[in-house]
Scaffold this motif. Structure first.
Motif, PDB file in Angstrom:
ATOM      1  N   ASN A 233       0.860  -1.193   0.000  1.00  0.00           N
ATOM      2  CA  ASN A 233       0.000   0.000   0.000  1.00  0.00           C
ATOM      3  C   ASN A 233       0.893   1.239   0.000  1.00  0.00           C
ATOM      4  N   GLN A 234       0.288   2.358  -0.325  1.00  0.00           N
ATOM      5  CA  GLN A 234       1.053   3.596  -0.484  1.00  0.00           C
ATOM      6  C   GLN A 234       1.714   4.073   0.798  1.00  0.00           C
ATOM      7  N   ASN A 235       1.162   3.667   1.930  1.00  0.00           N
ATOM      8  CA  ASN A 235       1.723   4.139   3.195  1.00  0.00           C
ATOM      9  C   ASN A 235       3.139   3.628   3.422  1.00  0.00           C
ATOM     10  N   GLU A 236       3.509   2.574   2.701  1.00  0.00           N
ATOM     11  CA  GLU A 236       4.855   2.024   2.864  1.00  0.00           C
ATOM     12  C   GLU A 236       5.898   2.780   2.042  1.00  0.00           C
ATOM     13  N   LEU A 237       5.446   3.524   1.023  1.00  0.00           N
ATOM     14  CA  LEU A 237       6.391   4.033   0.021  1.00  0.00           C
ATOM     15  C   LEU A 237       7.467   4.941   0.614  1.00  0.00           C
ATOM     16  N   LEU A 238       7.044   5.922   1.414  1.00  0.00           N
ATOM     17  CA  LEU A 238       8.012   6.906   1.897  1.00  0.00           C
ATOM     18  C   LEU A 238       9.049   6.254   2.815  1.00  0.00           C
ATOM     19  N   HIS A 239       8.566   5.368   3.684  1.00  0.00           N
ATOM     20  CA  HIS A 239       9.478   4.681   4.602  1.00  0.00           C
ATOM     21  C   HIS A 239      10.519   3.869   3.815  1.00  0.00           C
ATOM     22  N   GLU A 240      10.048   3.131   2.819  1.00  0.00           N
ATOM     23  CA  GLU A 240      10.976   2.294   2.045  1.00  0.00           C
ATOM     24  C   GLU A 240      11.909   3.153   1.184  1.00  0.00           C
ATOM     25  N   HIS A 241      11.370   4.243   0.647  1.00  0.00           N
ATOM     26  CA  HIS A 241      12.206   5.182  -0.112  1.00  0.00           C
ATOM     27  C   HIS A 241      13.330   5.712   0.786  1.00  0.00           C
ATOM     28  N   ASN A 242      12.970   6.067   2.018  1.00  0.00           N
ATOM     29  CA  ASN A 242      13.967   6.617   2.944  1.00  0.00           C
ATOM     30  C   ASN A 242      14.980   5.566   3.392  1.00  0.00           C
ATOM     31  N   ARG A 243      14.619   4.293   3.249  1.00  0.00           N
ATOM     32  CA  ARG A 243      15.601   3.227   3.507  1.00  0.00           C
ATOM     33  C   ARG A 243      16.489   2.981   2.300  1.00  0.00           C
TER      34      ARG A 243
END
Ligand code: SF4
Length: 251
Positions: free
Chosen positions: A149-159
């Protein structure tokens, strides 16, 4: 000579997967789902590798895993050996089925994949659902974090990961869509008939570019997995506004 228990991983020199290439010029690895994180919502619940011809291999690998009761690291060693036996003539897609759910198993497979990339000069790419493996472990391999889901995108991008996104409904067009947090979703060009194969498209083979531009490859259910995928994702509102109301189609 037949080995017992049978190996829970293998590599093919020339994959017959029509999506990867039109002329069987992509190599690939297949690994037991014992290597996949239990956090993946699609495991036993809509994973595309559990359908059609792919499921024949998936089942066989899972049976081998059940017989051998292998650890993720042991599975990774089987996969790494299979990668090292490849001639290096073609681009390599890792994990048609399978993943690396521990940091140690990811290091084992990443070492073999990076070696392959160096000795062959070919493109190497894969996807992961693992939540706990730092991006740097994968080195120069192009790897996309498969998000649910989209809520994961920013966290994974920042990783440090470029992302893919599983969406519950078919794509409405080939056009990019605006996602949350400044990301842009690209419907997989193969799924919208804008490319003949991954080999021709190449988007997933350049995760650095996808990460830098905040581009997210969107995958719609295929092989009749729509119902299962929607159930697994609990129909999260992740796609275009004419379907779910929270995204805008860009020009
Ligand atoms: S975006 Fe391109 S490379 Fe990635 S899966 Fe789709 S066709 Fe293949």
């Amino acid at each position: 000579m037949t080995t017992y228990p049978p190996p829970p991983a293998f590599a093919v020199e020339r994959s017959g997967d029509r999506k990867l290439s039109t002329d069987r010029t992509v190599s690939a690895t297949w690994v037991s789902q014992g290597s996949c994180p239990d956090t993946c919502s699609l495991k036993n619940a809509g994973c595309y590798a559990e359908t059609g011809k792919s499921n024949i291999h998936t089942k066989r690998l899972n049976e081998a895993h059940a017989l051998g009761n292998f650890t993720p690291e042991q599975i990774a060693e089987f996969e790494a050996k299979a990668i090292r036996r490849l001639k290096g003539k073609y681009d390599l897609r890792a994990h048609i089925v399978g993943d690396c759910k521990t940091v140690e198993s990811a290091k084992i497979v990443a070492d073999a994949l990076n070696e392959y990339k160096q000795r062959s000069g070919k493109r190497v790419w894969t996807y992961t659902h693992a939540l706990n493996v730092p991006r740097k472990v994968w080195g120069d391999v192009s790897i996309l974090r498969s998000c649910e889901n989209q809520n994961e995108l920013l966290h994974e991008h920042n990783r440090g990961y470029a992302c893919a996104l599983v969406v519950p409904e078919p794509h409405v067009s080939h056009k990019p869509v605006k996602l949350k947090d400044g990301f842009t979703g690209i419907p997989c060009p193969f799924q919208v008939k804008k490319t003949a194969s991954c080999k021709d498209c190449g988007l997933c083979m350049n995760d650095k570019h996808l990460h830098a531009k905040k581009l997210v490859i969107m995958f719609a259910p295929d092989h009749g997995t729509g119902k299962k995928v929607r159930k697994a994702l609990q129909i999260l509102p992740v796609i275009a506004d004419n379907q779910c109301g929270n995204l805008t189609v860009t020009a």
